[in-house]
Every structure is written in structure tokens, then in C-alpha cells.
Design a protein around this motif. Structure first.
Motif, PDB file in Angstrom:
ATOM      1  N   ALA A   1       0.891  -1.090   0.043  1.00  0.00           N
ATOM      2  CA  ALA A   1       0.248  -0.028  -0.073  1.00  0.00           C
ATOM      3  C   ALA A   1       0.950   1.167   0.211  1.00  0.00           C
ATOM      4  CB  ALA A   1      -0.897   0.167   1.267  1.00  0.00           C
TER       5      ALA A   1
ATOM      6  N   SER B   1       0.684   3.993  -3.045  1.00  0.00           N
ATOM      7  CA  SER B   1       0.488   5.340  -2.563  1.00  0.00           C
ATOM      8  C   SER B   1       1.346   6.324  -3.178  1.00  0.00           C
ATOM      9  CB  SER B   1       0.145   5.546  -1.226  1.00  0.00           C
ATOM     10  OG  SER B   1      -1.107   4.905  -0.938  1.00  0.00           O
TER      11      SER B   1
ATOM     12  N   THR C   1      -6.506  -2.331  -1.353  1.00  0.00           N
ATOM     13  CA  THR C   1      -6.104  -3.704  -1.696  1.00  0.00           C
ATOM     14  C   THR C   1      -7.189  -4.430  -2.504  1.00  0.00           C
ATOM     15  OG1 THR C   1      -4.593  -3.840   0.215  1.00  0.00           O
ATOM     16  CG2 THR C   1      -5.160  -5.993  -1.269  1.00  0.00           C
TER      17      THR C   1
ATOM     18  N   MET D   1      -3.419  -3.277  -6.107  1.00  0.00           N
ATOM     19  CA  MET D   1      -3.665  -2.073  -5.701  1.00  0.00           C
ATOM     20  C   MET D   1      -4.622  -0.952  -6.556  1.00  0.00           C
ATOM     21  SD  MET D   1      -2.490  -2.997  -2.897  1.00  0.00           S
ATOM     22  CE  MET D   1      -2.691  -1.777  -1.437  1.00  0.00           C
TER      23      MET D   1
END
Length: 174
Positions: free
Chosen positions: A44, A48, A57, A115
Motif C-alpha cells: 500500500a 500510494s 487492496t 492496489m
């Protein structure tokens, strides 16, 4: 942002943790679920970092535990975005365990996660494209579409199974 391209290394995220007694099972090795949580977290962060957006997710490919991670060892996870679609990103994660006393290091797991970037309304948001530079990044990038197709098929199978079993409890009938 859709036309912007970033190298894989732009999203590289490294996280190292000491394996302590509360993180281990009765065998003195890291709980598999704890390792999976580390994998999700580092993935993550990498996603990001690439998208500069909040991410969620969408899927985790199978995680194979290759070598045990013992209490007192460290676990170092490296993650980076290998491939992008419109709003989704494939993230590769490599986990390495190290015995701090002997210096022995082993890859204990690898994984791919998907993601999805989301906007302020929790709707999927566009992400920049990614491009590989190293031989390893190119190898991962070249296999990404095949892995994405496999995930789509697996998701369909999961939806079919969920429909078959439904929400009634208990799902098994004597």
C-alpha cells in the motif's frame, strides 16, 4: 496525470522489522498472517507513493512461505509498482529474513498485490503509468498482463463460489 510516467524505482518501499515473541507461533516462527499484513502494508505504501493517492487492496496473489522466519530474526520487505492499468497497480513484494547473529539471509516470501487508487469520494482514480528500467523490472513488467488475466479468471471463480454458497449459515447441510 494519466500521461505522466514514473519509473518502478520511484515507488520503491523498504520496511524492516524485528521479529519479537508476540509475532510468533508455538514453533517460534513468524505467524503467516503477520507476514501477510506486512506484505499488504508495504504494498500500500509503494502504490500510494506511485499514485500519490489513497489506495485499497483489490487482490493478493498466492503467498508461498519459502523459509521460516524465526524469533529474533529481522524481516525486510521490498515493494515497488511493476505495472499499471487505468486505476490499478500491480505491486511486487520480496520478503527477506536475516539472522542478525550469523548474517544468513533468505528470501522467505514473494507476492504480487493489486492496489486500486481511490479519490476523495472513494471511487477509482487514474494512476500514472509505470516503466521498467532494470532487467528484473522488465522481466516483471513483461509478465504483468498474463498475471492480470489470471487474476480476472480467479475473481470470476470466486464470485461464482460466493453465489453458490450464499450467505445462509450454516452453509453445509447435514
Amino acid at each position: 496525470m494519466e500521461n505522466e510516467k514514473k519509473p518502478c524505482k520511484h515507488s520503491l518501499t523498504v520496511k524492516t522489522s524485528h521479529v519479537l515473541p508476540p509475532d510468533t507461533n508455538a514453533h517460534g516462527t513468524l505467524f503467516g498472517g503477520k507476514l501477510m499484513a506486512y506484505i499488504d502494508d508495504v504494498s500500500a505504501i509503494a502504490a500510494s507513493r506511485h499514485a500519490r493517492k489513497t489506495v485499497v487492496t483489490a487482490s493478493t496473489d498466492s503467498v508461498d512461505f519459502l523459509t521460516p522466519v524465526h524469533e529474533g530474526d529481522t524481516i525486510c520487505l521490498e515493494a515497488f509498482v511493476t505495472y499499471t492499468h487505468k486505476t490499478s497497480m500491480e505491486v511486487f513484494v520480496k520478503a527477506v529474513t536475516e539472522n542478525l547473529l550469523t548474517g544468513e539471509r533468505n528470501i522467505c516470501a514473494t507476492a504480487f498485490l493489486t492496489m486500486v487508487a481511490i479519490d476523495e469520494n472513494s471511487k477509482p482514480a487514474p494512476v500514472p503509468q509505470v516503466y521498467p528500467e532494470t532487467e528484473e523490472e522488465q522481466w516483471l513488467h513483461q509478465g504483468a498482463e498474463k498475471r492480470a488475466d489470471y487474476r480476472k479468471g480467479r475473481k470470476k471463480d470466486s464470485k461464482d463460489m460466493a453465489e453458490k454458497f450464499g450467505t445462509d449459515l450454516p452453509w453445509f447441510r447435514a
